[in-house]
Design a protein around this motif. Structure first.
Motif, PDB file in Angstrom:
ATOM      1  N   VAL A 125       3.696  18.735   2.868  1.00 29.38           N
ATOM      2  CA  VAL A 125       4.340  18.174   1.677  1.00 29.38           C
ATOM      3  C   VAL A 125       3.980  16.697   1.568  1.00 29.38           C
ATOM      4  N   LYS A 126       3.679  16.257   0.354  1.00 32.40           N
ATOM      5  CA  LYS A 126       3.419  14.836   0.102  1.00 32.40           C
ATOM      6  C   LYS A 126       4.428  14.325  -0.917  1.00 32.40           C
ATOM      7  N   VAL A 127       5.012  13.156  -0.608  1.00 27.07           N
ATOM      8  CA  VAL A 127       5.907  12.465  -1.539  1.00 27.07           C
ATOM      9  C   VAL A 127       5.270  11.124  -1.819  1.00 27.07           C
ATOM     10  N   GLU A 128       4.997  10.848  -3.104  1.00 29.30           N
ATOM     11  CA  GLU A 128       4.306   9.615  -3.496  1.00 29.30           C
ATOM     12  C   GLU A 128       5.000   8.992  -4.697  1.00 29.30           C
ATOM     13  N   ASN A 170       9.928   0.626  -3.357  1.00 32.32           N
ATOM     14  CA  ASN A 170       9.421   0.321  -2.021  1.00 32.32           C
ATOM     15  C   ASN A 170      10.344   0.821  -0.914  1.00 32.32           C
ATOM     16  N   GLU A 171      11.505   1.372  -1.265  1.00 31.63           N
ATOM     17  CA  GLU A 171      12.477   1.819  -0.268  1.00 31.63           C
ATOM     18  C   GLU A 171      12.780   3.319  -0.366  1.00 31.63           C
ATOM     19  N   VAL A 172      11.845   4.085  -0.911  1.00 29.05           N
ATOM     20  CA  VAL A 172      12.031   5.533  -1.052  1.00 29.05           C
ATOM     21  C   VAL A 172      11.993   6.170   0.335  1.00 29.05           C
ATOM     22  N   LYS A 173      12.916   7.096   0.587  1.00 29.92           N
ATOM     23  CA  LYS A 173      12.974   7.815   1.859  1.00 29.92           C
ATOM     24  C   LYS A 173      12.937   9.311   1.581  1.00 29.92           C
ATOM     25  N   ALA A 174      12.271  10.047   2.480  1.00 32.62           N
ATOM     26  CA  ALA A 174      12.190  11.502   2.361  1.00 32.62           C
ATOM     27  C   ALA A 174      12.516  12.122   3.708  1.00 32.62           C
ATOM     28  N   ALA A 175      13.245  13.238   3.689  1.00 32.87           N
ATOM     29  CA  ALA A 175      13.592  13.964   4.906  1.00 32.87           C
ATOM     30  C   ALA A 175      13.482  15.453   4.632  1.00 32.87           C
ATOM     31  N   MET A 176      13.037  16.197   5.652  1.00 32.77           N
ATOM     32  CA  MET A 176      12.894  17.642   5.535  1.00 32.77           C
ATOM     33  C   MET A 176      13.720  18.276   6.645  1.00 32.77           C
ATOM     34  N   GLU A 177      14.643  19.164   6.253  1.00 36.96           N
ATOM     35  CA  GLU A 177      15.489  19.830   7.234  1.00 36.96           C
ATOM     36  C   GLU A 177      15.751  21.266   6.794  1.00 36.96           C
ATOM     37  N   ASN A 178      15.436  22.208   7.656  1.00 39.91           N
ATOM     38  CA  ASN A 178      15.664  23.628   7.390  1.00 39.91           C
ATOM     39  C   ASN A 178      15.065  24.092   6.064  1.00 39.91           C
ATOM     40  N   GLY A 179      13.863  23.641   5.766  1.00 43.94           N
ATOM     41  CA  GLY A 179      13.188  24.061   4.542  1.00 43.94           C
ATOM     42  C   GLY A 179      13.665  23.397   3.279  1.00 43.94           C
ATOM     43  N   ALA A 180      14.488  22.350   3.409  1.00 42.20           N
ATOM     44  CA  ALA A 180      14.977  21.622   2.236  1.00 42.20           C
ATOM     45  C   ALA A 180      14.488  20.174   2.308  1.00 42.20           C
ATOM     46  N   LEU A 181      13.811  19.743   1.258  1.00 43.66           N
ATOM     47  CA  LEU A 181      13.320  18.373   1.170  1.00 43.66           C
ATOM     48  C   LEU A 181      14.320  17.548   0.377  1.00 43.66           C
ATOM     49  N   GLY A 183       2.449  19.755  -2.589  1.00 48.84           N
ATOM     50  CA  GLY A 183       2.184  20.399  -1.311  1.00 48.84           C
ATOM     51  C   GLY A 183       1.440  21.697  -1.490  1.00 48.84           C
ATOM     52  N   ASP A 184       1.414  22.464  -0.415  1.00 50.67           N
ATOM     53  CA  ASP A 184       0.665  23.714  -0.421  1.00 50.67           C
ATOM     54  C   ASP A 184       1.412  24.743   0.411  1.00 50.67           C
ATOM     55  N   ARG A 185       1.775  25.850  -0.213  1.00 44.13           N
ATOM     56  CA  ARG A 185       2.375  26.969   0.511  1.00 44.13           C
ATOM     57  C   ARG A 185       1.243  27.881   0.968  1.00 44.13           C
ATOM     58  N   ARG A 186       1.158  28.114   2.256  1.00 47.03           N
ATOM     59  CA  ARG A 186       0.079  28.928   2.823  1.00 47.03           C
ATOM     60  C   ARG A 186       0.331  30.415   2.573  1.00 47.03           C
TER      61      ARG A 186
END
Length: 151
Positions: free
Chosen positions: A69-72, A119-130, A83-86
């Motif tokens: 996953v990319k967050v920009e 400039n202060e964006v945060k991303a977290a991934m937990e249990n399949g939830a972004l 992103g890309d689901r395989r």
């Protein structure tokens, strides 16, 4: 299965709901979606809520690793989640009865309002939830100067 939205509340949950009433409108300074973003990747559902401190985006991405996953944030305050689901590997002896899970590339874009700290964006991934958190900039209140009244 309806191809038109519900105007009386509730969330649309049908994968085929691709109707976007704002698709051809030139929204340049508002916080609506970027034109054309819903038609291609409508299967990636994202919730956007605003709190007093931040804008929070939540996406369910089951089976997707955080490395995929990319967050920009692009110029012009455009938040892009992609992103890309395989595709699951097929074995020679497998017999598929139904394939409903989507695979392949996905991308969603959102125009952020002017009062955010990009400039202060945060991303977290937990249990399949972004979860993407975009903090708000403090609204500077104008200085008020009291004027003495003579006389």
């Amino acid at each position: 299965m309806s191809l038109i939205p519900s105007f009386f509340g509730g969330r649309r949950s049908n994968t085929f709901d691709l109707w976007d009433p704002f698709q051809d409108f030139p929204f340049t300074g508002c916080a609506l979606s970027v034109p054309g973003e819903t038609a291609s990747f409508a299967n990636t559902r994202i919730d956007w809520k605003e709190t007093p401190e931040a804008h929070v985006f939540k996406a369910d991405l089951p089976g997707v690793k955080k490395e995929e996953v990319k967050v920009e944030v692009e110029e012009g305050r455009i938040l892009q989640i992609s992103g890309d689901r395989r595709v699951e590997k097929e074995e020679k002896n497998d017999k598929w009865h139904r394939v409903e899970r989507s695979s392949g590339k996905f991308m969603r874009r959102f125009r952020l309002p002017e009062n955010v700290k990009v400039n202060e964006v945060k991303a977290a991934m937990e249990n399949g939830a972004l979860t993407v958190t975009v903090p708000k900039a403090e609204v500077k209140k104008p200085d008020v100067k009291a004027i003495d009244i003579s006389g």
